[in-house]
Design a protein around this motif. Structure first.
Motif, PDB file in Angstrom:
ATOM      1  N   ASN A 173       0.862  -0.821   0.173  1.00 45.43           N
ATOM      2  CA  ASN A 173       0.106   0.074   0.336  1.00 45.43           C
ATOM      3  C   ASN A 173       0.781   0.846   0.248  1.00 45.43           C
ATOM      4  O   ASN A 173       0.134   2.035  -0.114  1.00 45.43           O
ATOM      5  CB  ASN A 173      -1.142   0.037   1.151  1.00 45.43           C
TER       6      ASN A 173
ATOM      7  N   THR B 291     -12.053  -3.735  -0.583  1.00 45.57           N
ATOM      8  CA  THR B 291     -11.429  -3.212   0.516  1.00 45.57           C
ATOM      9  C   THR B 291     -12.421  -4.265   1.765  1.00 45.57           C
ATOM     10  O   THR B 291     -14.183  -3.489   1.819  1.00 45.57           O
ATOM     11  CB  THR B 291     -12.039  -1.806   0.656  1.00 45.57           C
ATOM     12  N   ILE B 292     -12.494  -3.585   3.028  1.00 42.88           N
ATOM     13  CA  ILE B 292     -12.968  -4.053   4.125  1.00 42.88           C
ATOM     14  C   ILE B 292     -13.458  -2.486   4.563  1.00 42.88           C
ATOM     15  O   ILE B 292     -14.992  -2.863   5.550  1.00 42.88           O
ATOM     16  CB  ILE B 292     -12.005  -4.312   5.336  1.00 42.88           C
ATOM     17  N   ASP B 293     -13.557  -1.059   3.910  1.00 40.58           N
ATOM     18  CA  ASP B 293     -13.965   0.285   4.562  1.00 40.58           C
ATOM     19  C   ASP B 293     -15.414   0.229   3.684  1.00 40.58           C
ATOM     20  O   ASP B 293     -16.112   0.855   4.413  1.00 40.58           O
ATOM     21  CB  ASP B 293     -12.697   1.388   3.997  1.00 40.58           C
TER      22      ASP B 293
ATOM     23  N   MET C 206     -11.294   0.067  11.925  1.00 39.01           N
ATOM     24  CA  MET C 206     -10.735   0.569  11.158  1.00 39.01           C
ATOM     25  C   MET C 206     -11.908   1.292  10.140  1.00 39.01           C
ATOM     26  O   MET C 206     -12.650   1.436  10.987  1.00 39.01           O
ATOM     27  CB  MET C 206      -9.864  -0.495   9.943  1.00 39.01           C
ATOM     28  N   GLY C 207     -12.056   1.258   8.723  1.00 36.15           N
ATOM     29  CA  GLY C 207     -12.571   2.235   7.812  1.00 36.15           C
ATOM     30  C   GLY C 207     -11.789   3.377   7.320  1.00 36.15           C
ATOM     31  O   GLY C 207     -12.800   3.965   6.558  1.00 36.15           O
ATOM     32  N   ARG C 208     -10.898   3.966   7.643  1.00 36.67           N
ATOM     33  CA  ARG C 208     -10.298   5.056   6.695  1.00 36.67           C
ATOM     34  C   ARG C 208     -11.356   5.944   7.394  1.00 36.67           C
ATOM     35  O   ARG C 208     -12.277   6.209   8.660  1.00 36.67           O
ATOM     36  CB  ARG C 208     -10.044   4.886   5.792  1.00 36.67           C
TER      37      ARG C 208
ATOM     38  N   GLU D 290     -12.187   4.656  13.390  1.00 37.35           N
ATOM     39  CA  GLU D 290     -10.942   5.142  13.575  1.00 37.35           C
ATOM     40  C   GLU D 290     -10.597   6.543  13.292  1.00 37.35           C
ATOM     41  O   GLU D 290      -9.531   7.315  13.302  1.00 37.35           O
ATOM     42  CB  GLU D 290     -10.045   4.474  12.922  1.00 37.35           C
TER      43      GLU D 290
ATOM     44  N   ARG E 117      -1.984   7.688   7.954  1.00 38.07           N
ATOM     45  CA  ARG E 117      -2.321   6.108   8.703  1.00 38.07           C
ATOM     46  C   ARG E 117      -3.389   6.961   9.800  1.00 38.07           C
ATOM     47  O   ARG E 117      -3.084   7.360  11.056  1.00 38.07           O
ATOM     48  CB  ARG E 117      -1.378   5.322   8.988  1.00 38.07           C
TER      49      ARG E 117
ATOM     50  N   HIS F 106      -5.516  -5.050  13.102  1.00 39.02           N
ATOM     51  CA  HIS F 106      -5.540  -5.155  11.702  1.00 39.02           C
ATOM     52  C   HIS F 106      -6.335  -7.034  11.497  1.00 39.02           C
ATOM     53  O   HIS F 106      -6.029  -7.728  10.594  1.00 39.02           O
ATOM     54  CB  HIS F 106      -4.007  -5.531  10.999  1.00 39.02           C
TER      55      HIS F 106
ATOM     56  N   ARG G 298      -8.240  -7.119   9.373  1.00 36.47           N
ATOM     57  CA  ARG G 298      -8.813  -7.707   7.737  1.00 36.47           C
ATOM     58  C   ARG G 298      -8.007  -9.329   7.322  1.00 36.47           C
ATOM     59  O   ARG G 298      -7.803  -9.635   6.714  1.00 36.47           O
ATOM     60  CB  ARG G 298      -7.157  -6.939   7.030  1.00 36.47           C
TER      61      ARG G 298
HETATM   62  O1  F6P Z   1      -8.378   1.005   3.967  1.00 35.71           O
HETATM   63  C1  F6P Z   1      -8.449  -0.862   4.420  1.00 35.71           C
HETATM   64  C2  F6P Z   1      -7.655  -0.289   5.881  1.00 35.71           C
HETATM   65  O2  F6P Z   1      -7.808  -1.613   6.801  1.00 35.71           O
HETATM   66  C3  F6P Z   1      -8.481   0.806   6.618  1.00 35.71           C
HETATM   67  O3  F6P Z   1      -8.988   0.289   7.624  1.00 35.71           O
HETATM   68  C4  F6P Z   1      -7.098   1.359   7.253  1.00 35.71           C
HETATM   69  O4  F6P Z   1      -6.627   2.708   8.054  1.00 35.71           O
HETATM   70  C5  F6P Z   1      -5.417   1.244   6.621  1.00 35.71           C
HETATM   71  O5  F6P Z   1      -6.129   0.159   5.629  1.00 35.71           O
HETATM   72  C6  F6P Z   1      -4.640   0.906   7.257  1.00 35.71           C
HETATM   73  O6  F6P Z   1      -2.976   0.157   6.596  1.00 35.71           O
HETATM   74  P1  F6P Z   1      -1.871  -0.390   7.018  1.00 35.71           P
HETATM   75  O7  F6P Z   1      -2.516  -1.442   7.025  1.00 35.71           O
HETATM   76  O8  F6P Z   1      -0.925   0.164   6.485  1.00 35.71           O
HETATM   77  O9  F6P Z   1      -1.971   0.198   8.534  1.00 35.71           O
END
Ligand code: F6P
Length: 353
Positions: free
Chosen positions: A76, A131-133, A175-177, A227, A250, A277, A280
């Motif tokens: 990413n 995406t999980i978001d 999570m979820g951005r 988050e 992040r 995580h 995910r």
């Molecule tokens: O976009 C998926 C996601 O899991 C978000 O929910 C989260 O903010 C981000 O990725 C976290 O990314 P990383 O794995 O780099 O911590």
């Protein structure tokens, strides 16, 4: 005429990626006259001196439907458009690979990179939303979301044991951005008493009032927060910045911020769990396995029909496709007027405002 088809997974890992890789590869091999080339570690696999790829055959993609993560690896932070040198190297690697099209499996950031790469090098792409978001524009449901909701829901239910036994206020951060889908749906499914979304700024006073009422009656409170949630007048809680990454911010840690905001006003002890995580990872749910397989199969059809530059999507439970350009770098957020938000309010859930 035969086709050379590349496939890559970009952005964060997500349950169901392997199911898509399997469905794309099997559909193309089953059709015949297609060669499938797996690109390793997302766009990073195109950014070195030589491309990092491996041929995918039937055997390679068998037995992976239920496995979490991605057999191809992902990144990413890889940005093929970073500068002219990187772009020139990627263009050279694409020429060497001589791909007719790349199936790009990723979120809005990955779709934006795919779009930029097409514009810069002419390489054709077909997109698959992951995406999980669940925040991809024009797509009601991305695969991975159902699994993440199931994981977060189970966590909320487990947290209730401690909450009720110790009469605590338990904050669970999902999570979820910048989108609240994951917090909203897992909060509803996990019977949270307070649900806080990035789209609805919260008032500490409102949450305190709600928790105090519960201190009198139920004696415990479960708060599910995304988050990206933030107090009125505050900004989002940034865990770290990764410079050079397509998405350098992040998020994470707002659950701890809220604990400090609430504790001085409450008799009950306030504790925070950041799920991170675990949301995910693991095996995709049956729903996600089926959705990912449908998406992968439809992506293969777009490839065979040479409908390039499009992303598979789901609208009203039906598969469709939209131009990748239309989803690049756009996020589908929760409307405060969404039916689920209204319903949550009507059954007494505090939305923090
Ligand atoms: O976009 C998926 C996601 O899991 C978000 O929910 C989260 O903010 C981000 O990725 C976290 O990314 P990383 O794995 O780099 O911590």
């Amino acid at each position: 005429m035969s086709l050379r088809v590349g496939i890559l997974t970009g952005g964060g890992d997500c349950p169901g990626l392997n199911a898509v890789i399997r469905a794309v590869t099997k559909s193309l091999i089953h059709h015949g006259q297609c060669e499938v080339i797996g690109i390793q570690d997302g766009f990073d696999g195109l950014m070195g001196e030589t491309p990092r790829v491996r041929a995918l055959d039937w055997r390679e993609v068998s037995g992976i439907l239920h496995i979490g993560g991605t057999i191809l690896g992902t990144s990413n932070s890889a940005n093929p458009l970073k500068n002219q040198t990187t772009l020139a190297r990627v263009a050279r690697n694409l020429t060497v690979l001589a791909l007719d099209v790349i199936v790009v499996i990723g979120g809005d950031g990955t779709m934006s990179l795919a779009h930029g790469l097409t514009e810069a090098t002419g390489v054709h792409c077909v997109g698959v939303p992951k995406t999980i978001d669940n925040d991809i524009a024009h797509c009601e449901h991305s695969f991975g979301f159902d699994t993440a909701v199931a994981t977060a829901t189970e966590a909320l239910r487990r947290i209730e044991s401690t909450a009720s036994s110790h009469h605590r206020v338990m904050i669970v951060e999902t999570m979820g951005r910048r989108a609240g889908w994951l917090a909203l749906e897992s909060g509803i499914a996990g019977a949270a008493d307070v649900i806080l979304l990035p789209e609805i700024d919260y008032s500490v006073d409102t949450i305190v009032r709600h928790c105090r009422q519960r201190e009198q009656r139920q004696r415990y409170t479960i708060i599910c927060m995304g988050e990206g949630a933030k107090a009125q007048g505050a900004s989002m809680t940034v865990h770290e910045r990764v410079e050079g990454s397509p998405d350098p911010v992040r998020l994470g840690g707002v659950g701890h911020v809220l604990r400090l905001q609430l504790q001085p006003h409450l008799k009950s002890e306030v504790r925070t769990t950041v799920l991170g995580h675990v949301q995910r990872g693991g095996e995709p749910t049956p729903f996600d396995r089926i959705l990912a397989t449908r998406f992968g199969h439809r992506a293969a059809q777009l490839v065979l029909q040479r409908k390039f530059g499009r992303m598979v999507t789901l609208r009203g439970a039906r598969l469709a496709s939209v131009p990748i350009a239309d989803v690049a770098n756009i996020q589908r957020l929760v409307s405060p007027a969404h039916e689920l938000v209204k319903m949550a309010r009507d059954i007494g859930v505090c939305l923090g405002d």
